[in-house]
Design a protein around this motif. Structure first.
Motif, PDB file in Angstrom:
ATOM      1  N   UNK A  76      24.038  18.587  29.016  1.00  0.00           N
ATOM      2  CA  UNK A  76      23.742  18.378  27.609  1.00  0.00           C
ATOM      3  C   UNK A  76      22.252  18.224  27.342  1.00  0.00           C
ATOM      4  N   UNK A  77      21.460  18.165  28.400  1.00  0.00           N
ATOM      5  CA  UNK A  77      20.006  18.123  28.253  1.00  0.00           C
ATOM      6  C   UNK A  77      19.366  19.310  28.970  1.00  0.00           C
ATOM      7  N   UNK A  78      20.096  20.420  29.009  1.00  0.00           N
ATOM      8  CA  UNK A  78      19.561  21.650  29.586  1.00  0.00           C
ATOM      9  C   UNK A  78      19.787  22.808  28.620  1.00  0.00           C
ATOM     10  N   UNK A  79      18.973  23.850  28.778  1.00  0.00           N
ATOM     11  CA  UNK A  79      19.143  25.091  28.022  1.00  0.00           C
ATOM     12  C   UNK A  79      19.413  26.209  29.015  1.00  0.00           C
ATOM     13  N   UNK A  80      20.248  27.151  28.620  1.00  0.00           N
ATOM     14  CA  UNK A  80      20.647  28.244  29.498  1.00  0.00           C
ATOM     15  C   UNK A  80      19.953  29.529  29.049  1.00  0.00           C
ATOM     16  N   UNK A  81      19.010  30.002  29.867  1.00  0.00           N
ATOM     17  CA  UNK A  81      18.383  31.291  29.617  1.00  0.00           C
ATOM     18  C   UNK A  81      19.252  32.346  30.285  1.00  0.00           C
ATOM     19  N   UNK A  82      20.041  33.042  29.491  1.00  0.00           N
ATOM     20  CA  UNK A  82      21.125  33.861  30.025  1.00  0.00           C
ATOM     21  C   UNK A  82      20.631  35.158  30.642  1.00  0.00           C
TER      22      UNK A  82
END
Length: 353
Positions: A152-158
């Motif tokens: 919940x404190x990460x972003x996913x660079x797909x």
């Protein structure tokens, strides 16, 4: 004589008429507009079928600190100056506690305190809160707190970057360009890269070039965001007496008619009618308007004169759109010049015989 393109009069004439009952007038099934200084304001106000039809969010500066969320890992170290500490052994001043995960309810367990709510707090606020509670039992206690971000404190660079993957958000002011920089930037194979942000089930989009040029669009990321870089899939076609007949990608967010002519190699010197450059475009039926706020018909032909200053300036301000057809019409002199060339060739051969 054989020709590779139609005359302007042919393209805009009877073959494109829609007939009614016998005796009634024939009506065009397309509209024709000259691209000039006078018509540009109206044409530029029409709806655009553009990749930027997706919404985008502007940046709002956030505090630099991280916000603890369920799933984060919290490590506590308690410092105690007392000789007979409840936590530290003999001669020790610091007691590292076992790493614990923030529960789905936002709580962690702390010895001599019990369950304590930390989700929604910054690390400094949580540390002060734990220390405040612990001092009631250990008067000289001082707390050190380290947070390791969970999902919940990460972003996913797909996709679309040199190093896609999950990235920890170090603070609430961590922005999209920060993420792309950590990931090595956009894949150089992408044509006019487009940024897609998926947040809370909604998709936002903007061109990377625009994101770089307008700092207010570089939005702060939130936990759970998914970011993708994709190539611009818009294309236009060039046919007729243009320099090349092909399908072309949009190399940048905005491509004018004048730039399109440069992309296609201009027009054929021996064949083309530079006064008859046509751009054919189809609109959706819902975009048709009768009040000049949109096209009057679904099919529209825009004519450009490259022999006049007004035509050149106007072409430099007229934007191409996805699936446009750039058509170079044939000059009426073309077949005549071809015939003269053939006669000269035949004459030369006859003389050699």
């Amino acid at each position: 004589m054989p020709r590779g393109a139609g005359f302007q009069s042919e393209v805009l004439a009877a073959s494109n008429l829609s007939s009614r009952e016998e005796g009634e007038a024939l009506i065009y099934d397309f509209a024709v507009f000259d691209v000039t200084k006078d018509t540009l304001p109206v044409l530029q106000s029409w709806p655009r079928r553009d990749v930027e039809s997706l919404p985008w969010i502007t940046n709002q500066e956030q505090p630099a600190s991280l916000i603890i969320a369920p799933g984060d890992q919290v490590t506590l170290t308690v410092w105690d100056a007392e000789d007979n500490s409840l936590l530290a052994g003999t001669g020790q001043r610091a007691t590292p506690l076992q790493q614990t995960q923030v529960s789905t309810t936002g709580r962690i367990f702390v010895p001599y305190i019990g369950e304590l709510q930390v989700a929604g707090m910054s690390p400094d606020t949580a540390r002060s809160r734990i220390e405040e509670e612990l001092i009631r039992t250990i008067p000289s206690a001082q707390v050190q707190l380290v947070v390791e971000a969970g999902r919940q404190n990460t972003a996913n660079l797909v996709t679309g970057a040199a190093a896609p993957g999950l990235y920890q958000l170090p603070d609430r002011n961590f922005k999209i360009l920060d993420l792309l920089s950590l990931a090595g930037g956009a894949n150089p194979a992408l044509i006019n890269p487009q940024v897609r942000l998926v947040r809370n089930g909604r998709t936002y989009g903007v061109a990377l070039d625009r994101l770089l040029a307008e700092p207010n669009l570089d939005a702060a990321l939130q936990g759970g965001d998914r970011v993708m870089l994709i190539g611009d899939d818009r294309q236009f076609v060039s046919l007729g007496a243009t320099g090349v007949e092909a399908v072309h990608d949009f190399p940048s967010q905005n491509v004018t008619a004048l730039e399109a002519m440069a992309i296609v190699g201009g027009v054929s010197d021996a064949r083309a009618n530079p006064q008859g450059i046509l751009i054919l475009r189809e609109y959706d039926s819902g975009e048709v308007r009768q009040d000049q706020s949109g096209p009057p018909q679904e099919r529209v032909v825009f004519t450009i004169d490259l022999t006049s200053a007004d035509g050149l300036f106007s072409a430099g301000n007229f934007l191409l759109e996805d699936k446009d057809l750039v058509y170079g019409t044939e000059s009426p002199l073309g077949p005549a010049l071809t015939a003269v060339g053939l006669i000269n060739t035949v004459s030369t051969l006859s003389n050699q015989l």
